[in-house]
Design an enzyme around this catalytic site. Structure first.
Site, PDB file in Angstrom:
ATOM      1  N   ARG A 181       0.823  -1.209   0.000  1.00 41.11           N
ATOM      2  CA  ARG A 181       0.000   0.000   0.000  1.00 41.11           C
ATOM      3  C   ARG A 181       0.855   1.255   0.000  1.00 41.11           C
ATOM      4  NH1 ARG A 181      -4.124  -0.437   4.490  1.00 41.11           N
ATOM      5  NH2 ARG A 181      -5.207  -1.582   2.854  1.00 41.11           N
ATOM      6  N   TYR A 182       1.980   1.186   0.697  1.00 41.36           N
ATOM      7  CA  TYR A 182       2.864   2.343   0.823  1.00 41.36           C
ATOM      8  C   TYR A 182       4.038   2.193  -0.132  1.00 41.36           C
ATOM      9  CZ  TYR A 182       0.328   3.373   5.152  1.00 41.36           C
ATOM     10  OH  TYR A 182      -0.632   3.668   6.065  1.00 41.36           O
ATOM     11  N   ARG A 231       7.282   0.031   1.592  1.00 43.16           N
ATOM     12  CA  ARG A 231       7.173  -1.080   2.527  1.00 43.16           C
ATOM     13  C   ARG A 231       5.948  -1.922   2.206  1.00 43.16           C
ATOM     14  NH1 ARG A 231       5.808   3.723   4.112  1.00 43.16           N
ATOM     15  NH2 ARG A 231       4.428   4.223   5.853  1.00 43.16           N
ATOM     16  N   CYS A 236      -4.079 -16.656  14.431  1.00 44.42           N
ATOM     17  CA  CYS A 236      -3.637 -15.928  15.602  1.00 44.42           C
ATOM     18  C   CYS A 236      -4.162 -16.687  16.808  1.00 44.42           C
ATOM     19  CB  CYS A 236      -4.237 -14.532  15.528  1.00 44.42           C
ATOM     20  SG  CYS A 236      -3.611 -13.434  16.765  1.00 44.42           S
ATOM     21  N   CYS A 246      -9.039 -11.855  19.443  1.00 46.97           N
ATOM     22  CA  CYS A 246      -9.527 -10.549  19.893  1.00 46.97           C
ATOM     23  C   CYS A 246     -10.865 -10.293  19.202  1.00 46.97           C
ATOM     24  CB  CYS A 246      -8.545  -9.446  19.519  1.00 46.97           C
ATOM     25  SG  CYS A 246      -6.877  -9.783  20.068  1.00 46.97           S
ATOM     26  N   CYS A 264     -10.993  -7.661  16.076  1.00 43.03           N
ATOM     27  CA  CYS A 264     -10.005  -7.768  15.008  1.00 43.03           C
ATOM     28  C   CYS A 264     -10.679  -8.047  13.672  1.00 43.03           C
ATOM     29  CB  CYS A 264      -9.020  -8.885  15.339  1.00 43.03           C
ATOM     30  SG  CYS A 264      -7.743  -9.114  14.095  1.00 43.03           S
ATOM     31  N   ARG A 324      -9.566  -9.823  11.509  1.00 46.19           N
ATOM     32  CA  ARG A 324      -9.277 -11.185  11.077  1.00 46.19           C
ATOM     33  C   ARG A 324      -9.659 -12.210  12.151  1.00 46.19           C
ATOM     34  NH1 ARG A 324      -4.566  -8.203   9.969  1.00 46.19           N
ATOM     35  NH2 ARG A 324      -4.307  -7.786   7.767  1.00 46.19           N
ATOM     36  N   ASP A 337     -11.097  -0.311  14.199  1.00 50.86           N
ATOM     37  CA  ASP A 337     -11.575  -0.450  12.817  1.00 50.86           C
ATOM     38  C   ASP A 337     -13.082  -0.663  12.802  1.00 50.86           C
ATOM     39  OD1 ASP A 337      -9.055  -0.192  11.691  1.00 50.86           O
ATOM     40  OD2 ASP A 337      -8.647  -2.349  11.795  1.00 50.86           O
ATOM     41  N   ASP A 390      -6.789   4.053  10.708  1.00 50.49           N
ATOM     42  CA  ASP A 390      -6.478   3.299   9.500  1.00 50.49           C
ATOM     43  C   ASP A 390      -7.697   3.480   8.597  1.00 50.49           C
ATOM     44  OD1 ASP A 390      -5.064   1.758   7.751  1.00 50.49           O
ATOM     45  OD2 ASP A 390      -4.794   0.062   9.122  1.00 50.49           O
ATOM     46  N   LYS A 400      -2.834   4.668   7.213  1.00 53.86           N
ATOM     47  CA  LYS A 400      -2.919   5.298   8.533  1.00 53.86           C
ATOM     48  C   LYS A 400      -2.836   6.810   8.405  1.00 53.86           C
ATOM     49  CE  LYS A 400      -0.657   1.272  10.436  1.00 53.86           C
ATOM     50  NZ  LYS A 400      -0.326   0.676   9.113  1.00 53.86           N
TER      51      LYS A 400
HETATM   52  C1  LIG Z   1       0.531  -0.233   8.989  1.00 56.25           C
HETATM   53  C2  LIG Z   1       0.882  -0.741   7.667  1.00 56.25           C
HETATM   54  C3  LIG Z   1       2.197  -0.662   7.207  1.00 56.25           C
HETATM   55  C4  LIG Z   1       3.315  -0.074   8.046  1.00 56.25           C
HETATM   56  O1  LIG Z   1       3.088   1.267   8.298  1.00 56.25           O
HETATM   57  P1  LIG Z   1       4.101   2.086   9.206  1.00 56.25           P
HETATM   58  O2  LIG Z   1       3.401   3.395   9.380  1.00 56.25           O
HETATM   59  O3  LIG Z   1       5.378   2.180   8.445  1.00 56.25           O
HETATM   60  O4  LIG Z   1       4.273   1.328  10.470  1.00 56.25           O
HETATM   61  C5  LIG Z   1       2.474  -1.133   5.957  1.00 56.25           C
HETATM   62  N1  LIG Z   1       1.503  -1.653   5.172  1.00 56.25           N
HETATM   63  C6  LIG Z   1       0.223  -1.714   5.569  1.00 56.25           C
HETATM   64  C7  LIG Z   1      -0.800  -2.265   4.645  1.00 56.25           C
HETATM   65  C8  LIG Z   1      -0.131  -1.268   6.833  1.00 56.25           C
HETATM   66  O5  LIG Z   1      -1.401  -1.341   7.233  1.00 56.25           O
END
Ligand SMILES: *Cc1c(COP(=O)(O)O)cnc(C)c1O
Length: 309
Positions: A47-48, A51, A60, A64, A67, A69, A227, A264, A271
């Site tokens: 998504r980002y 990363r 899990c 919870c 959650c 999931r 969420d 989120d 986020k």
């Molecule tokens: C939270 C999350 C991350 C990591 O986000 P950071 O702000 O770097 O901790 C990466 N991918 C997804 C889909 C996330 O929900």
């Protein structure tokens, strides 16, 4: 965990014991963070820009009730290694990814051997600078943190673990010991907390949680708004409550104990941080600021240089 429940309806009970309120499905709720939309190959959410989330364990141990999931149960090694090949391949191909977050489910429910195998594969990808694990094991099954597991994990630095505590009573002696073992293995520890009505929607409870985390060598990282999970409506509280909690932390206790407060965003927005308002007025000449105790201060902007010539 069971030992921790003091009375029906207490903050630990509320998080794990199902109630009939879960059966109420309200309009406008979504049951996912639209991770599928950002999933180029199975088990990867990208998504980002730099990363990716890597779902390595479908289950899990926590169950919870809030959650996204929470329905996933079964054998944590249900994903055969062969099925992760397309994910490894994607991470190899995408050199812009420098940070991989192993998630689930709970990655630390996998066997030592499987964890070692996955980390080794990831470490063989040169552009992955940082590995992360998201796990609730230190809270829920601290006995899983063994010297053997720590010896495996410490081979793969820089490795970060983000864990998940929601209430100060969850920092039991075994949990604190598990955290110490991970920290002694050189793993920086963070905590993601979910704001939950009746559990931690109280500035004093949240402050005590953050302080006890720091004392257990864990740096609070995020507080999430709950969420919009179907069946978790009774856990949700307002954004104003979250801002009130952040205002009650910042300045009143160690800055290290103040996490980012985020939503989120549903629909895959990621986020988004929220901050109480500390800027009263901002002009080119000055900024008027309000400090944690509500007093106002003026800060003068730099004077524009006069260009000669
Ligand atoms: C939270 C999350 C991350 C990591 O986000 P950071 O702000 O770097 O901790 C990466 N991918 C997804 C889909 C996330 O929900």
């Amino acid at each position: 965990m069971v030992d921790l429940i003091k009375a029906p309806g207490d903050p630990i009970w509320l998080q794990y014991v199902p109630t009939v309120q879960e059966l109420e499905i309200h309009d406008g709720l979504v049951d996912s963070l639209a991770e599928d939309a950002n999933s180029p190959v199975p088990n990867i959410t990208h998504r980002y820009p730099d990363r990716a989330l890597f779902l390595v364990s479908p289950v899990c141990a926590s169950y919870c009730r809030f959650c996204t999931r929470r329905r996933k149960v079964g054998d944590p090694e249900k994903i055969p290694m062969a099925q992760l090949e397309s994910a490894f391949h994607y991470l190899e191909e995408h050199r812009e990814i420098r940070d991989v977050i192993m998630s689930g489910g709970d990655p630390l429910l996998l066997s030592d051997r499987r964890i070692d195998e996955i980390c080794k594969r990831l470490r063989a990808i040169p552009h992955l600078e940082v590995l992360r694990i998201g796990s609730r094991i230190p809270c829920h099954l601290p006995e899983r943190v063994t010297p053997e597991l720590c010896a495996i994990l410490k081979q793969y630095h820089p490795l970060y673990i983000n864990t998940h505590f929601n209430h100060p009573d969850e920092l039991t002696p075994p949990a604190v010991q598990a955290l110490a073992m991970l920290a002694d293995a050189g793993i920086p520890l963070g905590c993601q907390t979910v704001l939950l009505k009746g559990v931690n929607d109280d500035p004093e409870v949240m402050k005590r949680l953050m302080q006890r985390l720091l004392a257990a060598r864990v740096r609070p990282y995020y507080i999430y708004m709950c969420d919009q999970v179907a069946g978790a409506e009774h856990f949700r509280t307002t954004v104003q409550k979250g801002l009130e909690i952040i205002r009650a932390l910042r300045g009143w206790t160690s800055g290290l104990a103040v996490p980012h407060f985020v939503i989120d965003a549903p629909g895959g927005g990621g986020k988004i941080p929220l901050l109480p308002e500390y800027v009263v007025k901002l002009t080119d000449k000055e900024v008027v600021l309000r400090n944690y105790a509500g007093k106002e201060y003026h800060y003068t902007q730099p004077i524009e240089p006069i260009l000669v010539g």
